[in-house]
Design a protein around this motif. Sequence first.
Motif, PDB file in Angstrom:
ATOM      1  N   ASN A  67     -21.646  59.074  -9.663  1.00  0.00           N
ATOM      2  CA  ASN A  67     -22.014  59.653 -10.956  1.00  0.00           C
ATOM      3  C   ASN A  67     -20.801  59.962 -11.812  1.00  0.00           C
ATOM      4  O   ASN A  67     -20.904  60.004 -13.039  1.00  0.00           O
TER       5      ASN A  67
ATOM      6  N   HIS B  54     -22.879  63.863 -15.278  1.00  0.00           N
ATOM      7  CA  HIS B  54     -21.771  62.945 -14.999  1.00  0.00           C
ATOM      8  C   HIS B  54     -20.416  63.643 -15.131  1.00  0.00           C
ATOM      9  O   HIS B  54     -19.517  63.433 -14.309  1.00  0.00           O
TER      10      HIS B  54
ATOM     11  N   HIS C 123     -15.159  60.310 -18.225  1.00  0.00           N
ATOM     12  CA  HIS C 123     -15.366  61.706 -17.826  1.00  0.00           C
ATOM     13  C   HIS C 123     -14.055  62.328 -17.334  1.00  0.00           C
ATOM     14  O   HIS C 123     -13.766  63.497 -17.616  1.00  0.00           O
TER      15      HIS C 123
ATOM     16  N   SER D 273     -21.540  55.762 -16.751  1.00  0.00           N
ATOM     17  CA  SER D 273     -22.028  56.370 -17.985  1.00  0.00           C
ATOM     18  C   SER D 273     -23.537  56.552 -17.897  1.00  0.00           C
ATOM     19  O   SER D 273     -24.167  56.191 -16.905  1.00  0.00           O
ATOM     20  N   GLU D 274     -24.124  57.099 -18.944  1.00  0.00           N
ATOM     21  CA  GLU D 274     -25.575  57.286 -18.984  1.00  0.00           C
ATOM     22  C   GLU D 274     -26.306  55.951 -18.853  1.00  0.00           C
ATOM     23  O   GLU D 274     -27.411  55.890 -18.313  1.00  0.00           O
TER      24      GLU D 274
END
Length: 556
Positions: free
Chosen positions: A42, A254, A55, A46-47
């Motif tokens: 995670n 994330h 991140h 990304s989404e």
Amino acid sequence: MKRAMGGKTAGSRRDVWLLISIVILCLYALFLIYPLFMVLRNAVVSESGAFTLSHFVKFFSKRYYISTMANSFALSVSVTAFSLLLGLPLAYFYNLYEIKGARVLQIFIILCSMSAPFVGAYSWILLLGRNGVITNLFKNLLGVTIPSIYGFHGIVLVLCSQMFPLVFLYVSGALRNVDNTLLEASENMGCSGAKRFFTVVIPLCAPSVIAAMLMVFMRAFADFGTPMFIGEGYRTFPVELYNSFISETGGDTHFAAALAVIAIVITALVFLIQRYVNNRFQFTMSALHPIERRKAKGLHNVLIHAFCYLVVLFGYAPQLYVIYTSFQNTSGKIFVQGYSLNSYREALAQLQNAIPNTFLIGGVALLFIVATSVLVAYLVVRRNNFVNRFIDTLSMIPYVIPGAVIGIAMIISFNKKPLVLVGTAAIMIIALVIRRNAYTIRSSVAILQQIPLSVEEAASSLGSSKLKTFFRVTMPMMGNGIISGALLSWIAIITELATGILLYNYRTTTLTIEIFTAVLRGNYGIAAAMACILTVMTTISLLLFMKISKNKDITF
């Protein structure tokens, strides 16, 4: 023919322990390796599911996040240093000199470390908060405004009051193995007092001092409740980790996973550095003539007693004041004149689920901890191979990383099919077993290493199977080590907050979570009553341990 049959039987017996190794390894793979892998996954997606390091870039490119890391390091180093300043001389005086009421003193030293850190933070708020009793005393009588409990200095004060007992226990354990003739020889050569303490005692206790430093550093670094209560503008990494995952505007899973990975890397590096340094100082001692306490004379005796009692008073006074306030009357959220049991009545009414949950969830977790820990200890000591050493290493991972990381890893991994555990008591039990079994494993390994293999060989030669020998001969002989580790695991379970605060729901709330919630809401009377109930539970646990194990002194 007999030999062939005997070989088959021996092979099947070996397969039993091989099967146990495989089962335990599979459990760790499912409930530790897989969740940590999901955290890493995670952190780098990304989404939309695409690979990204954004991140991590977000964390390292913003001064705000870097400052939380720097704050946590500064806090942990300071707490470690001040805990050593209090714990080292306390252990030295306690073990080398006769102190009146030493037995009672030791019990209170241990109790100082057994309450949840955030309870200590709440206690110090009552004493040194903006409307604290000591704050008002100085202001009204002397016209002096003392420094605020909130912020960096307050967090250091609170954590030191609960961490110095760890140093005391580790160093006391080391001093049990110091031969008295070494101290006598140094004194005959003119090395006494402070000089002997720094040049002889500390080098002899170096491995335990290093272990204590690691323990204090990691607990201070991972503490969530204390900075949450009294940090105010002083941001720390665990609080930032929690806020990133649980946010009023919707947590960023994330980014929280990326923070969790950073926390794992940092704690792993600190742990490896400690292991390296510890190996450089590693040596064995056998106390043929254990240290005998002697009576100090004159002013020296007065100063020793004063130091010991003042340090213990510093550590336990906040809890005593919480006990006092739990009997005060309250009007809404304000303490008023008079005393009653109203806070206890309201607390017990709110704890109708929390207390049973604490015993049920904690008790089931403890049963699994004891069952798995003795098996792991036996595999590590008696069946020492790569797989079992790997299992032993896995058991230490949750011991050194922040509890919030374990909580986030569990939520990410078990919130969808095929295995949905989020929102159940099972996920809290699993998290507690994974996070708190290291205490029992380490103490079980230590005691098993002292049991001669010849005892088991004698039982086997009389026809007892390996498993039968383990359960009927070896385990009873490991009793003290198992009980000692189980006590530490139990205390850690019932005072657990960082993991539970992420995993609980209204059906699985526990005593520590209810105390945390009450303090956040400003219900200090009810929180004091709840904290006293928790203190009673930890005290009874300690006294039962001392009664069952017949240990006069408790050490690590």
